[in-house]
Design an enzyme around this catalytic site. Structure first.
Site, PDB file in Angstrom:
ATOM      1  CB  VAL A 279      -0.958   0.006   1.211  1.00 33.97           C
ATOM      2  CG1 VAL A 279      -1.673   1.345   1.332  1.00 33.97           C
ATOM      3  CG2 VAL A 279      -1.981  -1.121   1.076  1.00 33.97           C
ATOM      4  CB  ALA A 280       3.943   2.101   1.913  1.00 37.51           C
ATOM      5  CB  ILE A 282       0.279   1.794  -4.807  1.00 37.48           C
ATOM      6  CG1 ILE A 282       0.867   0.414  -5.129  1.00 37.48           C
ATOM      7  CG2 ILE A 282      -0.587   2.304  -5.945  1.00 37.48           C
ATOM      8  CD1 ILE A 282       1.761   0.393  -6.336  1.00 37.48           C
ATOM      9  CG  ASP A 326      -5.423  24.724 -43.718  1.00 37.72           C
ATOM     10  OD1 ASP A 326      -4.920  24.306 -44.768  1.00 37.72           O
ATOM     11  OD2 ASP A 326      -6.509  25.324 -43.666  1.00 37.72           O
ATOM     12  CG  ASP A 612     -10.189  26.422 -41.655  1.00 35.69           C
ATOM     13  OD1 ASP A 612      -9.720  25.580 -42.448  1.00 35.69           O
ATOM     14  OD2 ASP A 612     -10.251  27.639 -41.913  1.00 35.69           O
ATOM     15  CG  ASP A 616      -7.638  21.240 -42.486  1.00 32.27           C
ATOM     16  OD1 ASP A 616      -6.704  20.982 -43.264  1.00 32.27           O
ATOM     17  OD2 ASP A 616      -8.197  22.346 -42.422  1.00 32.27           O
ATOM     18  CG  ASP A 710       1.084  12.625   1.010  1.00 34.57           C
ATOM     19  OD1 ASP A 710       1.396  13.395   1.929  1.00 34.57           O
ATOM     20  OD2 ASP A 710       1.641  11.535   0.813  1.00 34.57           O
TER      21      ASP A 710
END
Length: 886
Positions: A279-280, A282, A326, A612, A616, A710
């Site tokens: 656990v620590a 991750i 373009d 545009d 494209d 954290d």
């Protein structure tokens, strides 16, 4: 290749009588054979698949495994917190994705609802979906082309093809035009009309040769449907990180379990400790924090006039090393403009010209009178060239409406593709003014005199050569040249068209172009300074494209340009080498654009494509970041893009890149912060077990710190103010690790500092509360439960507070926190104060003492904790100062 075949060949091959068209029965057979004239449906991604795609990563799988283990050992609150994090991350991602992928739906809307055809000898209107190859279609002005058509008759037909080819001016169509070779760019196929383009002028008749997915626009639809979504650089790095953390967590947990087992510890206890260590390893909050920081970045991008459709695009934009732009509407204004004139024997920019005599005034009046455009304050309609001429006259104070009223038009000879001229006749008191405009090669032979220094002079050979020289000078600047002439006659009733257009007086020449946007040049310079290459990819002519590129600073030599037909002759490897040097690709098709983007990406570039038009869309989707224009862009382009610019401003792309770079830096800060903090937890547990000590932290302590304490500093680092120096750096490499440029060493050192001061707090607590004489005389085999909880509390609080202070180190790995500005990130300061306050509340409120198995701390305990927790800041500041001195 229908454009290369003669009309008779097309008629024979299609088996149709142009006069009568197909019969109804034959049309039904062909409809069954070829299918409706529409695009195939693009299967939408189911919501559950979108949801699964959000959790389909190694990091999430590890979190799910941690949740299952927590449930198995009865830690239900831990499991609930982990599941909540996973759901939060997935829901945010799904919401963003469901707003995307509308390109094909918008493409379908471009198909016209009705088409005029000849069937059974009768002209009739039918739904365009029922068109079949062989149908005879009638085209008139203002109507969208319903399929790909080989023209068999044309009369002054002009078709607006900018949405397909990028060509900014309507193209003249001629049924009798014959291709010199089989491979001709779409924009140069003058005997073809393409689906979803617009007939702007004249009329025509043609035979349908392709429908539905076989049309040019249909090929674009197929390209869009075939594109595969690729992972962004950040997604790739997080996936790699997840694998590393997962493998590392399993290995470390296994090592600790085996060490404890051989030390003679209880197997079940060692299993719980190993799970705690996993656990620590991750950072449970990492996926959610990255998603939240990206989402907050999206809001910041909106303020800079860039709408983000897909969250990862924010981070990818910051890594862009080449922008493929373009030309029409993106780098240019998408508006034909007269820039240069040759009048009264003088060549000059339009902006510097002042009317000095009647003939110069007459020149501009002719631009307005021999003109069918409607230009008012409320609207502009007509041919773009004619609108540009009216605008040019407006710059010297000539108003079209007033002039049209003053000089009534009494006769006209329309423009046609053979004469390449247009003539209008206007009443002028007792006589008539004949105004003519057209191609110089057509008009010059019909002129007898020319205006020079305010006088009419005979058009001598010398003057003729001089005029042609001036026209060539305009052409060399990629300007479209138009000649203007006039004459006065006493009457026009008996004059033929040929007589009206003879013995003219040449007034001058105009040179026009679709000019670049004013702010683009400075933006391209900024891109260059930031190590970003700019490449122009356009359907326009090579000469025109190079002229714009040279003016903007994109290219300096015509050797840096390449026409689209040359791309077809290159292999993939050859194109990979070519794109390293070419800065302008002209006369390209949608397929060419996709090839160019693929070649750039194959060279390790992170490519952005702007555009545009419909043409494209495939390249927008193929690029790492597709950027569409929000005002002039088609819905298809917007649907295929990752980012949409609300002001159609190239400069906004640069601002978005800067924002993207800062967002990536902030995400990296958050990741490194979480990893260094979690490394501190691993070191704390690993060395405690290795040395045979009791565990300094419990699983709930670790989860609480990772998910609560954290989280707020990590998010606050994601909101860190922009670094003013970020655009002075080169784009980061696509292969660059999160730990590049010393970040890995920084993480290891700070993780070790946090881990060892936590261990010291724990062992100091044990020594004090067991009554040991020193740290080295502790009897670890006989530690009272109360003393253990007291020592674990000191370790727990030291770990959390030192991590909170460590967040300040992440703001800049080179500059002092005082140089960056201690108070410039108020969110971070607030999160540090909040974190310390909440930890103090846990210690001092009995209810939480029981839940977290912690102990009340004395003033002396707190003073030791604060002294230890400040060490990461002090050591980092000394290290930075040393580097600056050296």
């Amino acid at each position: 290749m229908w454009h290369s075949k003669k009309v008779t060949e097309v008629i024979t091959e299609m088996g149709v009588d142009p006069g009568a068209g197909l019969s109804s029965s034959e049309a039904e057979k062909r409809l069954e054979q070829f299918g409706p004239n529409e695009f195939r449906d693009h299967k939408k991604t189911a919501i559950w698949k979108l949801f699964f795609s959000q959790i389909n990563s190694m990091l999430i799988y590890i979190l799910i495994a941690a949740a299952l283990i927590s449930l198995f050992i009865g830690e239900y609150s831990d499991a609930a917190i982990i599941v909540l994090v996973i759901l939060l991350n997935s829901v945010i991602g799904v919401i963003q994705e469901t707003k995307a992928e509308k390109a094909l739906e918008e493409l379908k809307k471009l198909a016209t609802p009705k088409a005029i055809v000849k069937r059974d000898g009768v002209v009739q209107e039918i739904p365009s979906e029922q068109l079949v190859p062989g149908d005879i279609v009638v085209i008139d002005a203002g109507r969208f082309i319903p399929a790909d058509i080989r023209l068999i008759e044309t009369a002054n037909l002009k078709i607006e093809e900018s949405s397909l080819t990028g060509e900014s001016v309507p193209v003249d169509k001629d049924a009798d035009w014959q291709a010199a070779e089989e491979k001709v760019p779409i924009a140069d196929q003058h005997n073809m009309a393409f689906m979803s383009t617009l007939s702007a002028y004249g009329r025509g008749i043609g035979i349908v040769v392709n429908t539905g997915m076989n049309t040019e626009i249909g090929k674009i639809a197929a390209l869009l449907g075939d594109q595969k979504q690729e992972m962004t650089p950040l997604q790739v790095k997080l996936a790699e990180l997840g694998k590393i953390l997962g493998i590392g967590a399993v290995l470390i947990s296994l090592v600790i379990f085996l060490i404890g087992f051989f030390q003679g510890r209880v197997a079940l206890d060692m299993f719980l400790i190993a799970v705690s260590l996993a656990v620590a390893a991750i950072p449970e909050g990492l996926p959610a924090i990255v998603t939240i920081v990206l989402a907050l970045g999206v809001q910041r991008m909106i303020k800079r006039r860039a709408i983000v459709r897909k969250l990862p695009a924010v981070e990818t934009l910051g890594a862009v090393s080449v922008i493929c732009s373009d030309k029409t509407g993106t780098l240019t204004q998408n508006k034909m403009t007269v820039t240069d004139v040759f009048v009264n024997g003088t060549y000059a920019p339009l902006a510097s010209l002042k009317l000095e005599n009647q003939y110069e005034k007459l020149f501009f009046e002719a631009l307005v009178l021999c003109n069918d455009a409607v230009v008012t304050t409320a609207e502009q309609s007509g041919d773009p060239t004619e609108i540009a001429l009216v605008a040019a006259a407006g710059t010297v104070g000539i108003d079209k409406q007033l002039l049209d009223h003053r000089y009534q038009r009494v006769r006209e000879i329309p423009f046609d593709s053979e004469r390449k001229m247009m003539t209008t006749v206007h009443q002028n008191k007792d006589n008539f003014l004949v105004m003519t405009k057209g191609a110089l090669e057509s008009l010059l032979p019909k002129a007898a005199t020319v205006i020079l220094n305010g006088q009419k002079v005979p058009l001598s050979r010398t003057e003729t050569e001089r005029i042609i020289s001036q026209a060539n000078a305009m052409s060399d600047k990629a300007l479209r040249v138009l000649a203007i002439a006039y004459k006065e006659v006493p009457q026009v009733a008996d004059l033929s068209a040929e007589e009206l257009e003879n013995n003219l007086t040449l007034l001058g020449l105009t040179g026009m172009i679709d000019p670049p946007r004013v702010e683009v040049k400075a933006s391209i310079v900024q891109c260059h300074n930031a190590g970003i290459k700019t490449v122009m990819i356009t359907g326009d002519h090579q000469k025109t494209a190079f002229a714009i590129a040279k003016e903007l600073g994109i290219a300096s030599s015509d050797k840096e340009t390449m026409p689209g037909n040359e791309i077809d002759t290159l292999t993939e490897d050859e194109l990979k080498e070519k794109v390293k040097k070419i800065r302008v690709f002209a006369r390209v098709s949608p397929e060419h654009k996709v090839k160019i983007v693929k070649a750039l990406k194959a060279n390790g570039e992170i490519a952005s494509m702007t555009g545009d038009g419909v043409n494209d869309a495939p390249s927008l989707q193929q690029a790492d970041v597709g950027v569409a224009m929000g005002q002039s862009g088609t819905d298809v382009a917007k649907g295929a893009a990752d980012i949409i610019l609300t002001d159609d401003n190239f400069a906004t792309i640069v601002a978005a890149v800067e924002e993207g770079r800062n967002i990536y830096q902030n995400i990296k800060k958050a990741i490194l912060f979480l990893l260094s903090c979690n490394l501190g937890e691993i070191i704390t547990l690993f060395f405690a077990i290795l040395l045979g000590w009791p565990t300094p932290l419990t699983a709930v302590h670790i989860l609480w710190i990772n998910l609560i304490t954290d989280t707020f500093p990590a998010i606050s680092l994601g909101l860190d103010p922009d670094d003013p120096d970020v655009m002075k750096e080169r784009p980061r490499s696509i292969r660059e690790s999160i730990f590049a440029h010393g970040s890995g060493l920084f993480t290891l050192i700070n993780g070790a500092i946090i881990g060892f001061i936590t261990l010291f707090a724990f062992i100091a607590g044990l020594a004090f509360y067991t009554g040991s004489e020193s740290l080295f005389t502790i009897d670890f085999a006989d530690v009272p439960q109360d003393a253990l909880i007291h020592a674990q509390t000191m370790a727990f609080i030291t770990l959390s507070v030192s991590q909170l202070f460590h967040a300040l180190n992440l703001r800049n790995q080179h500059k002092s926190i005082f140089q960056v500005g201690l108070f410039s990130n108020k969110y971070l300061l607030a999160s540090i104060l909040f974190g310390i306050s909440i930890q103090a509340a846990l210690v001092n409120i009995p209810f939480f003492n029981n839940i977290f198995a912690i102990h009340f701390l004395t003033i002396k305990d707190w003073l030791l904790i604060l002294a230890l927790s400040l060490l990461p800041i002090i050591l980092n500041e000394l290290w930075k100062a040393g580097k600056r001195i050296l």
